[in-house]
Design a protein around this motif. Structure first.
Motif, PDB file in Angstrom:
ATOM      1  N   GLY A 179      12.441  -1.013 -13.725  1.00  0.00           N
ATOM      2  CA  GLY A 179      13.015  -0.096 -14.710  1.00  0.00           C
ATOM      3  C   GLY A 179      12.328  -0.237 -16.061  1.00  0.00           C
ATOM      4  O   GLY A 179      11.866  -1.319 -16.426  1.00  0.00           O
ATOM      5  N   GLU A 180      12.283   0.885 -16.762  1.00  0.00           N
ATOM      6  CA  GLU A 180      11.608   0.940 -18.058  1.00  0.00           C
ATOM      7  C   GLU A 180      12.159  -0.100 -19.035  1.00  0.00           C
ATOM      8  O   GLU A 180      11.409  -0.763 -19.752  1.00  0.00           O
ATOM      9  N   ALA A 181      13.488  -0.260 -19.035  1.00  0.00           N
ATOM     10  CA  ALA A 181      14.126  -1.195 -19.973  1.00  0.00           C
ATOM     11  C   ALA A 181      13.718  -2.635 -19.698  1.00  0.00           C
ATOM     12  O   ALA A 181      13.791  -3.488 -20.576  1.00  0.00           O
ATOM     13  N   ALA A 182      13.279  -2.893 -18.476  1.00  0.00           N
ATOM     14  CA  ALA A 182      12.833  -4.244 -18.111  1.00  0.00           C
ATOM     15  C   ALA A 182      11.324  -4.391 -18.278  1.00  0.00           C
ATOM     16  O   ALA A 182      10.759  -5.423 -17.916  1.00  0.00           O
ATOM     17  N   GLY A 183      10.685  -3.352 -18.787  1.00  0.00           N
ATOM     18  CA  GLY A 183       9.243  -3.443 -19.046  1.00  0.00           C
ATOM     19  C   GLY A 183       8.377  -2.829 -17.966  1.00  0.00           C
ATOM     20  O   GLY A 183       7.160  -2.989 -17.983  1.00  0.00           O
ATOM     21  N   GLN A 184       8.990  -2.126 -17.006  1.00  0.00           N
ATOM     22  CA  GLN A 184       8.160  -1.509 -15.964  1.00  0.00           C
ATOM     23  C   GLN A 184       7.433  -0.295 -16.534  1.00  0.00           C
ATOM     24  O   GLN A 184       8.052   0.599 -17.110  1.00  0.00           O
ATOM     25  N   SER A 185       6.122  -0.294 -16.387  1.00  0.00           N
ATOM     26  CA  SER A 185       5.337   0.842 -16.888  1.00  0.00           C
ATOM     27  C   SER A 185       4.626   1.576 -15.761  1.00  0.00           C
ATOM     28  O   SER A 185       4.259   2.739 -15.904  1.00  0.00           O
ATOM     29  N   LYS A 244       0.831  -1.214   0.000  1.00  0.00           N
ATOM     30  CA  LYS A 244       0.000   0.000   0.000  1.00  0.00           C
ATOM     31  C   LYS A 244       0.864   1.261   0.000  1.00  0.00           C
ATOM     32  O   LYS A 244       0.478   2.281  -0.539  1.00  0.00           O
ATOM     33  N   VAL A 245       2.026   1.139   0.586  1.00  0.00           N
ATOM     34  CA  VAL A 245       2.948   2.272   0.607  1.00  0.00           C
ATOM     35  C   VAL A 245       3.619   2.382  -0.766  1.00  0.00           C
ATOM     36  O   VAL A 245       3.882   1.363  -1.413  1.00  0.00           O
ATOM     37  N   HIS A 246       3.862   3.605  -1.201  1.00  0.00           N
ATOM     38  CA  HIS A 246       4.468   3.810  -2.519  1.00  0.00           C
ATOM     39  C   HIS A 246       5.977   3.600  -2.456  1.00  0.00           C
ATOM     40  O   HIS A 246       6.708   4.428  -1.924  1.00  0.00           O
ATOM     41  N   GLN A 247       6.434   2.477  -3.026  1.00  0.00           N
ATOM     42  CA  GLN A 247       7.869   2.251  -3.237  1.00  0.00           C
ATOM     43  C   GLN A 247       8.007   1.885  -4.699  1.00  0.00           C
ATOM     44  O   GLN A 247       7.229   1.082  -5.223  1.00  0.00           O
ATOM     45  N   GLU A 248       8.963   2.530  -5.372  1.00  0.00           N
ATOM     46  CA  GLU A 248       8.999   2.503  -6.835  1.00  0.00           C
ATOM     47  C   GLU A 248       9.189   1.116  -7.451  1.00  0.00           C
ATOM     48  O   GLU A 248       8.455   0.712  -8.347  1.00  0.00           O
TER      49      GLU A 248
END
Ligand code: AMP
Ligand code: ZN
Length: 141
Positions: free
Chosen positions: A88-94, A44-48
């Motif tokens: 990370g974006e390069a790993a497909g994280q959107s 629930k806590v925002h961790q990236e």
């Protein structure tokens, strides 16, 4: 985080098909349903992402994995299940709020794929030891 879509789900500002909820963790169906029952588990806590994930939050999130995995198994009888977290974006994280994908598998014809090459011949035992040592040297307590 105010512009985070998963924080909005946590706060009830955006609807979600919830599967599990406790004080610290939420699980809900991924809207894309790559395979039937595709579920996301989030703190629930925002961790990236995994780089930001604190051990205490990781403990709470991962404790929910077997609960949800077994519930999916009971409901849909998949032949297997993959757990995935894109960092990370390069790993497909959107979506940049940590989430674990649980992807039930239904055989070779389902819609999830993963390329997994073996490079066993690329490294000597010595190089493997050095590589491991290099990583180990960077582990912080
Ligand atoms: P990733 O690409 O690993 O960051 O995964 C983000 C996932 O969030 C994608 O699989 C999306 O389908 C999913 N997603 C985005 N918005 C929503 C939403 N409102 N409800 C459920 N799943 C979502
Ligand atoms: Zn968030």
């Amino acid at each position: 985080m105010s512009d985070c879509i998963f924080c909005k789900i946590v706060n009830g500002e955006i609807p979600a098909a919830k599967v599990y909820e406790d004080e610290n963790v939420l699980a809900f169906l991924d809207i894309s349903q790559v395979t039937k029952g595709h579920t996301l588990i989030i703190p629930k806590v925002h961790q990236e992402n995994m780089y930001e994930l604190t051990p205490s939050v990781a403990e709470k999130v991962f404790a929910v994995v077997p609960k949800v995995a077994n519930a999916i198994r009971k409901q849909f009888s998949p032949v297997g299940l993959n757990m995935l977290s894109n960092t990370g974006e390069a790993a497909g994280q959107s979506v940049f709020h940590l989430h674990l994908h649980l992807l039930p598998r239904y055989g070779h014809e389902d819609d999830f794929g993963l390329k997994w090459s073996t490079n066993i011949d690329k490294y000597t035992q010595q190089e493997m030891q050095e590589m491991a040592q290099g990583i180990a040297n960077n582990i912080e307590n």
